[in-house]
Scaffold this active site. Structure first.
Site, PDB file in Angstrom:
ATOM      1  N   LYS A 271      14.284  -2.104  -1.622  1.00 39.05           N
ATOM      2  CA  LYS A 271      13.586  -1.340  -2.670  1.00 39.05           C
ATOM      3  C   LYS A 271      14.231  -1.576  -4.030  1.00 39.05           C
ATOM      4  O   LYS A 271      13.538  -1.740  -5.039  1.00 39.05           O
ATOM      5  CB  LYS A 271      13.583   0.151  -2.311  1.00 39.05           C
ATOM      6  CG  LYS A 271      12.730   0.443  -1.069  1.00 39.05           C
ATOM      7  CD  LYS A 271      12.951   1.853  -0.556  1.00 39.05           C
ATOM      8  CE  LYS A 271      12.153   2.111   0.714  1.00 39.05           C
ATOM      9  NZ  LYS A 271      12.590   3.309   1.430  1.00 39.05           N
TER      10      LYS A 271
ATOM     11  N   GLY B 288       6.523   9.046   5.218  1.00 39.51           N
ATOM     12  CA  GLY B 288       5.569   9.943   5.874  1.00 39.51           C
ATOM     13  C   GLY B 288       4.153   9.410   5.729  1.00 39.51           C
ATOM     14  O   GLY B 288       3.844   8.655   4.801  1.00 39.51           O
TER      15      GLY B 288
HETATM   16  N1  HSE Z   1      12.815   4.389   6.344  1.00 43.06           N
HETATM   17  C1  HSE Z   1      12.531   4.789   5.008  1.00 43.06           C
HETATM   18  C2  HSE Z   1      13.320   6.030   4.655  1.00 43.06           C
HETATM   19  C3  HSE Z   1      11.098   5.098   4.756  1.00 43.06           C
HETATM   20  O1  HSE Z   1      14.035   6.604   5.483  1.00 43.06           O
HETATM   21  O2  HSE Z   1      13.224   6.435   3.513  1.00 43.06           O
HETATM   22  C4  HSE Z   1      10.230   3.904   4.523  1.00 43.06           C
HETATM   23  O3  HSE Z   1      10.591   3.190   3.388  1.00 43.06           O
END
Ligand code: HSE
Length: 432
Positions: free
Chosen positions: A206, A303
């Site tokens: 990200k 979610g």
């Molecule tokens: N696995 C990620 C989190 C969510 O725990 O934020 C999806 O990007």
């Protein structure tokens, strides 16, 4: 008359399911508010149970990607499969067939957006990925269309819900990491194999996307310094709290005169900082622009429905805009050659040592820090005594440093490791 736009969904897991549900439930609302007749024309997923659970009609259940792509009613393909295997093959095929793609796949965008965007451009279609970062929080659109007036020099984000949930619980309940992880898995916050989240890989994907967009260049995830939360001891969270800090797994991007600094690691931030109050599975991104000053976007980073919000917003954007807007960062394989990355970054540090409780130890210890050019802000001996097998008494010693450099701390820690007087138990970076 409303414009008719057909959508196909590839992968009906949590996000794909939420997307299907949102598109079906809000069909009339979009017709009214967006003047677009958005209709699900095809769904591709091998798991019949998922299709049944969502009540997907038989005539929408495609048998193959070829069937989806040959369907003239499908204008937009939503990819919610994840990973870079079949998802990449399907997205590439969709773009080559002139279908605009909306994806929630951070790994795919982080690793392959430059080639996918090239294919999209050549085929006159769009590639949208709001849902790839920070779930329902509209951070990509903000970077593209909301703060483009600014030079952004700094961003800090809590971009992973699993780790934020674990750290919040450890801080609130004093439970240890292993125990809290188990509880998070039981409640469905953490996956059975939690490595991707707890070791910070998810956050690096990200941060690579977000910092590339914020700094208008390519920031490969391989350039990001990464440390996860699996080594965090509850006592450090408690000691940090006494010093006025809250511990978060931060994704930090800075565009400095020396180059780009990108890192993901557990970080102490002042408890008064807005990011310190982002708790549980919530996410937030804090940006500093030269005109707007500070901004924080906060919301659910994962979610079914929060992520579907981002997917469907992209679908609506694609359906209602004739001119395709590609991202503004130079996300090409070549761009990174000219970009400098700072690995010996500057930071303040919290260091916990277990030290021999005898005369002269403190003087020798501070000497090691001084010889490495590290200036100490605070030093505190804790009362808790530990008696080793040889009867030697040791006590915890907390040191907080002024701003120094990563390599200076590494050298000091290595030097201390050569002695008996102090064992380094924790090194946590501090962001002021
Ligand atoms: N696995 C990620 C989190 C969510 O725990 O934020 C999806 O990007």
């Amino acid at each position: 008359m409303a414009k008719k736009v057909g959508v196909a969904i590839l992968g009906l897991g949590v996000v794909g399911g939420g997307t299907y549900q949102t598109l079906v439930d809000h069909h009339d609302f979009y017709l009214k508010t967006q003047k677009v007749d958005l209709t699900v024309e095809a769904v591709l997923d091998k798991a019949e149970a998922r299709l049944d659970a969502l009540g997907v009609p038989e005539d929408l259940r495609a048998k193959s990607i070829d069937e989806v792509l040959a369907n003239p009613n499908v204008d937009i393909v939503v990819e919610t499969i994840g990973g870079v295997g079949v998802a990449k093959v399907f997205v590439t095929a969709a773009l080559r067939n002139g279908k605009t793609v909306v994806t929630s796949n951070k790994e795919l965008i982080c690793k392959h957006s430059h080639e996918l965007e090239d294919i999209a451009k050549r085929n006159g279609c769009g590639l949208y990925y709001e849902a790839s970062c920070v779930g329902g929080v509209p951070i990509i659109r903000t970077l593209l269309d909301g703060v483009q007036a600014n030079k952004i020099n700094k961003m800090m984000g809590i971009v992973n819900g699993t780790t934020n949930y674990i750290l919040t619980k450890m801080a609130g309940e004093g439970a240890d990491y292993a125990e809290t992880l188990k509880e998070a898995q039981r409640l469905g916050y953490a996956e059975f194999d939690p490595t991707n989240d707890v070791e910070g890989f998810d956050s690096t994907y990200k941060l690579s996307i977000l910092s590339s967009m914020a700094f208008h260049t390519k920031v490969p995830y391989t350039k990001i310094f990464r440390e996860g939360i699996s080594g965090i001891a509850t006592e450090d969270i408690a000691y940090g709290k006494e010093l006025g800090y809250t511990l978060k797994l931060l994704a930090i991007g800075k565009n400095t005169e020396k180059g780009i600094e990108v890192r993901v690691h557990p970080t102490f931030i002042p408890t008064a900082h807005p990011l310190a109050s982002v708790n549980d599975a919530y996410n937030a991104v804090y940006l500093c622009g030269d005109a707007v000053d500070d901004i924080m976007l906060y919301g659910r980073g994962a979610g079914a429905l929060p992520t579907a919000s981002a997917v469907v917003s992209d679908v609506i954007y694609a359906a209602t805009h004739t001119e395709i807007k590609y991202s503004t960062f130079k996300n090409t394989a070549n761009a990174e050659r000219n970009v400098k990355f700072v690995s010996n970054f500057a930071s303040a540090y919290y260091i916990r040592l277990s030290v021999q409780d005898k005369a002269g130890v403190l003087a020798k210890l501070t000497g090691v820090f001084a010889r490495n050019g590290i200036s100490i802000v605070e030093i505190e001996q804790k009362g808790k005594k530990e008696v080793g097998e040889n009867g030697e008494v040791r006590v915890p010693l907390i040191i907080v440093t002024h701003q120094t450099h990563e390599n200076s701390v590494k050298n000091a820690v290595a030097k201390l490791g050569e002695t008996d007087m102090a064992k380094v138990e924790a090194v946590i970076r501090v962001e002021q």
